[in-house]
Write a protein that holds these residues in place. Structure first.
Motif, mmCIF file in Angstrom:
data_model
loop_
_atom_site.group_PDB
_atom_site.id
_atom_site.type_symbol
_atom_site.label_atom_id
_atom_site.label_comp_id
_atom_site.label_asym_id
_atom_site.label_seq_id
_atom_site.Cartn_x
_atom_site.Cartn_y
_atom_site.Cartn_z
ATOM 1 N N PRO A 207 -20.319 -128.116 66.197
ATOM 2 C CA PRO A 207 -19.271 -127.518 65.592
ATOM 3 C C PRO A 207 -19.637 -128.179 63.671
ATOM 4 C CG PRO A 207 -18.344 -129.177 66.134
ATOM 5 C CD PRO A 207 -19.983 -128.935 66.926
ATOM 6 N N MET A 208 -21.222 -127.729 63.129
ATOM 7 C CA MET A 208 -21.389 -128.462 61.496
ATOM 8 C C MET A 208 -21.716 -127.225 61.250
ATOM 9 S SD MET A 208 -25.255 -129.581 63.236
ATOM 10 C CE MET A 208 -26.489 -127.844 63.177
ATOM 11 N N GLU A 209 -22.188 -127.378 59.765
ATOM 12 C CA GLU A 209 -21.324 -125.985 58.860
ATOM 13 C C GLU A 209 -23.038 -125.596 59.011
ATOM 14 O OE1 GLU A 209 -19.862 -128.442 55.416
ATOM 15 O OE2 GLU A 209 -21.268 -127.891 54.640
ATOM 16 N N GLU A 210 -23.981 -125.968 59.309
ATOM 17 C CA GLU A 210 -25.360 -125.046 59.553
ATOM 18 C C GLU A 210 -25.215 -124.342 60.636
ATOM 19 O OE1 GLU A 210 -26.242 -128.808 57.370
ATOM 20 O OE2 GLU A 210 -25.546 -128.137 59.049
ATOM 21 N N ILE A 211 -24.430 -123.941 61.319
ATOM 22 C CA ILE A 211 -24.234 -123.928 62.952
ATOM 23 C C ILE A 211 -24.711 -122.123 62.546
ATOM 24 C CG2 ILE A 211 -21.946 -123.982 63.573
ATOM 25 C CD1 ILE A 211 -24.997 -124.275 65.393
ATOM 26 N N ALA A 212 -23.315 -121.345 61.857
ATOM 27 C CA ALA A 212 -23.746 -120.057 61.448
ATOM 28 C C ALA A 212 -25.356 -119.577 61.219
ATOM 29 C CB ALA A 212 -22.050 -120.055 60.398
ATOM 30 N N GLU A 213 -25.271 -120.529 60.113
ATOM 31 C CA GLU A 213 -27.050 -120.452 59.878
ATOM 32 C C GLU A 213 -27.892 -119.794 60.099
ATOM 33 O OE1 GLU A 213 -27.976 -122.729 56.334
ATOM 34 O OE2 GLU A 213 -29.839 -121.355 56.398
#
Length: 688
Positions: A533-539
């Protein structure tokens, strides 16, 4: 409720000297009495003493029979009960008449007064105030003559507000032999009727069952129902073969709602009966179709009534067919699995299965202008796949042909088989908590079980090592199996782990129970970093989705193979990764000494990474050829390759697909990861 209905019984078996002794009369009467007083079947009260519920004799007088019926009627009246009356023996009709006379000891065919006028006795019984209804079984010659004149019932003290069902052994001009009706009724009630619901009525369904058993006689039935205040249906016995969850009526909530709306809009004064039977639907369909339209009726709603009733009749036929074809295996779990596989929503599973599922599929699921049988065909196809695999019962194909959905049925079979093969049912086991070594617990999700969200559970490892993780995976497998209906089997297992474990661990080789995990399961290895669950995961995952779509659109095998020189030039490699050079499948042509570091560098960029086992030859072209040759079967094809490697003769193999390791992220896996991309981590609430 029907379970609280009071019920009384009178079975009469009379011998007649003039007509000869009936050898099986006593046996037939006592057997019928036993079945109808069985609490699990007929549930009628048994009586002995001066006025018994079983009366068999070769010395009866007409008044004995009439008095026995009167006493039984009084008991039923005082108890507000249903009365079941069975007259077994000889009967005759007077010349130029069709009325049945029941014969006793001294009766003669030339003297109606020496016998009992059955129609009159039944008319008096059913007209008694307080009685809930009468069911009559007539096992005599000329039995159809027992049916009373409906005008006589309507003209009685109850003005016809009563109920009567009559089963007859033969036509009015026909002989009845060997107590065939009685023994057939006993056989049906003991064995039950598949698909008839929890109760057996003296209706068309029962008549059809009896006609299949009786040769040489015309079994008939008569039904009079003019009591709008009756609380319960007029049932003969409980069904010994009731399908799981099937209720007493043939119409469920969805069907009743649609039918009431259509009927009310068509003829405002018309009210549907409390219990919609098959015969009631038949009568309404005939009435609507053959001219039951008043001058002020809306023709549009007349057509709507006809369509709804026709659909409901079709649902009845389909439910009966399913209960017949799948009689040995039909369970609530199987129906639920078919519902999920066919795509019907959870609300389609009403209180009574499979009626409500079929009804929802026919009335609620079709799109505008679509055949009402397209979605039921998909549901039927799902049932067929879950029970038979490849062979489909000919009766199901015949139904599809009659319903005009042969193409839709075959399309559904092919699509759903493909859907199952794609492995939507799978167990995901995550070792994401292993930050430096082995985890103390593993997380498990069961996907493809039909739930809106994957079912999740966490399992503690007995020890924080490979052995403890293997045991935890075994526990997760048992947990998942318990949640699956028979005959579903869990085959697909995804194991997600951090890079430091992926570099040295082969999860399919871990012993789970008596065997290695990969013996009976198709194991696909994933990288747990795509669940972080980190910010870069979606990208990162969106880039992988785009890469997978691009790869599927290209011809050939989209693997970018890299060697030692590429990995040694770190600056160039990082630049290539940042600019999208390796946003595909990346294959290592050798086994790097620092494999963990290489995986940690490649996995955030490449959705698929492949490499050879440690003992493979550097740059061996055979491994690249194996990947290219089997590409279309991957990643599932690795499972079979690993099994082959374990077999005799492959221990020292150096050029087969089983020598290739992989971490594979396909679109289904990325969809599983999507909720982790959107996870919101809330801070502590401020105290007020």
């Amino acid at each position: 409720m029907t379970e609280r209905q009071h019920r009384h019984l009178l079975v009469v078996g009379a011998q007649c000297k003039e007509m000869g002794t009936l050898a099986r009369l006593e046996e037939a009467a006592s057997t019928l009495h036993s079945v109808l007083t069985d609490p699990a079947l007929g549930a009628c009260a048994a009586h002995t003493g001066d006025h018994p519920s079983l009366l068999v004799s070769d010395a009866l007088e007409p008044e004995d029979v009439r008095n026995a019926v009167r006493q039984a009627v009084c008991r039923a009246r005082d108890d507000n009960a249903v009365l079941v009356v069975a007259l077994l023996g000889h009967g005759f009709t007077a010349p130029q008449q069709a009325d049945l006379y029941y014969m006793v000891a001294k009766s003669t065919t030339g003297s109606p007064g020496s016998a009992v006028h059955v129609g009159q006795v039944l008319t008096e019984a059913v007209d008694e105030p307080g009685i809930e209804g009468v069911i009559a079984l007539m096992d005599t010659c000329h039995a159809a003559g027992a049916v009373p004149d409906a005008r006589g019932i309507a003209g009685g003290v109850r003005a016809g507000r009563t109920r009567l069902s009559v089963l007859t052994a033969a036509a009015a001009d026909q002989a009845a032999r060997d107590m065939r009706l009685t023994f057939a009724v006993v056989d049906v009630l003991r064995k039950g009727i598949t698909g008839a619901g929890p109760l057996v009525y003296a209706d068309a369904t029962l008549a059809e069952e009896l006609r299949e058993r009786i040769v040489g006689q015309v079994v008939g039935r008569f039904e009079y129902d003019n009591d709008p205040y009756a609380a319960d249906g007029l049932w003969l016995a409980r069904n010994a073969r009731s399908a799981p969850g099937v209720g007493g009526g043939v119409v469920g909530p969805a069907g009743r709602q649609d039918l009431e709306e259509a009927v009310t809009s068509w003829r405002a004064a018309t009210r549907l009966p409390a219990r919609l039977t098959r015969s009631a639907l038949d009568e309404l369909y005939t009435f609507a179709r053959d001219g039951g339209v008043a001058d002020d009726a809306d023709p549009v709603w007349h057509d709507r009534v006809t369509d709804v009733v026709a659909t409901l009749l079709g649902c009845c036929e389909l439910v009966t067919l399913l209960n017949t074809v799948f009689a040995e295996v039909l369970t609530s779990d199987l129906l639920g699995a078919a519902r999920r596989l066919s795509g019907l929503p959870p609300e389609a599973e009403g209180a009574e299965l499979p009626r409500d599922l079929v009804e929802y599929a026919a009335l609620r699921a079709p799109k505008l202008g679509e055949s009402p049988w397209k979605v039921p065909a998909r549901f039927v196809a799902a049932l067929a796949l879950l029970t038979t695999g490849s062979e489909v019962d000919a009766r199901l194909r015949d139904w599809a042909w009659k319903a005009g959905v042969v193409t839709e049925f075959n399309d559904a079979l092919a699509e759903l088989a493909r859907k199952r093969e794609q492995g939507e049912l799978r167990l995901v086991v995550s070792l994401a908590g292993a930050l430096t070594d082995w985890p103390e617990e593993v997380d498990a999700w069961l996907l493809g079980s039909g739930e809106q969200l994957p079912v999740h559970e966490r399992f503690r490892c007995e020890s924080a090592d490979q052995r403890g993780v293997g045991r935890a995976i075994g526990t997760a497998l048992n947990w998942a199996r318990r949640r699956l209906p028979v005959p579903e089997q869990l085959v697909n297992v995804d194991v997600a782990a951090p890079a430091h474990l992926l570099a040295s661990w082969q999860p399919e080789e871990d012993r789970v129970g008596f065997r290695r995990l990969g013996v009976n399961h198709t194991v696909v290895v994933r990288w747990s970093g795509r669940m972080d669950p980190m910010e870069e995961i979606a990208e990162m995952n969106d880039a992988a989705r785009k890469a997978l779509r691009d790869m599927s659109a290209r011809p050939g095998v989209p693997v970018e193979w890299i060697g030692v020189s590429v990995l040694e030039d770190q600056r160039r490699l990082e630049q290539d990764l940042e600019t999208g050079r390796y946003d595909t499948a990346v294959g290592l042509d050798h086994h790097p000494e620092a494999l963990q570091d290489v995986l940690e560098q490649l996995l955030p960029y490449a959705p698929i990474v492949l490499w050879p086992r440690p003992d493979a030859h550097t740059g061996d072209p055979r491994l690249r050829g194996q990947v290219e040759r089997h590409w279309q079967s991957l990643p599932a094809g690795f499972a079979e390759a690993y099994r082959n490697r374990w077999s005799a003769g492959h221990e020292d193999c150096r050029g087969c697909l089983g020598e290739v390791r992989t971490v594979w992220h396909d679109e289904p896996w990325l969809e599983f990861c999507r909720p982790f991309e959107q996870r919101v981590v809330a801070g502590l609430e401020e105290e007020l």
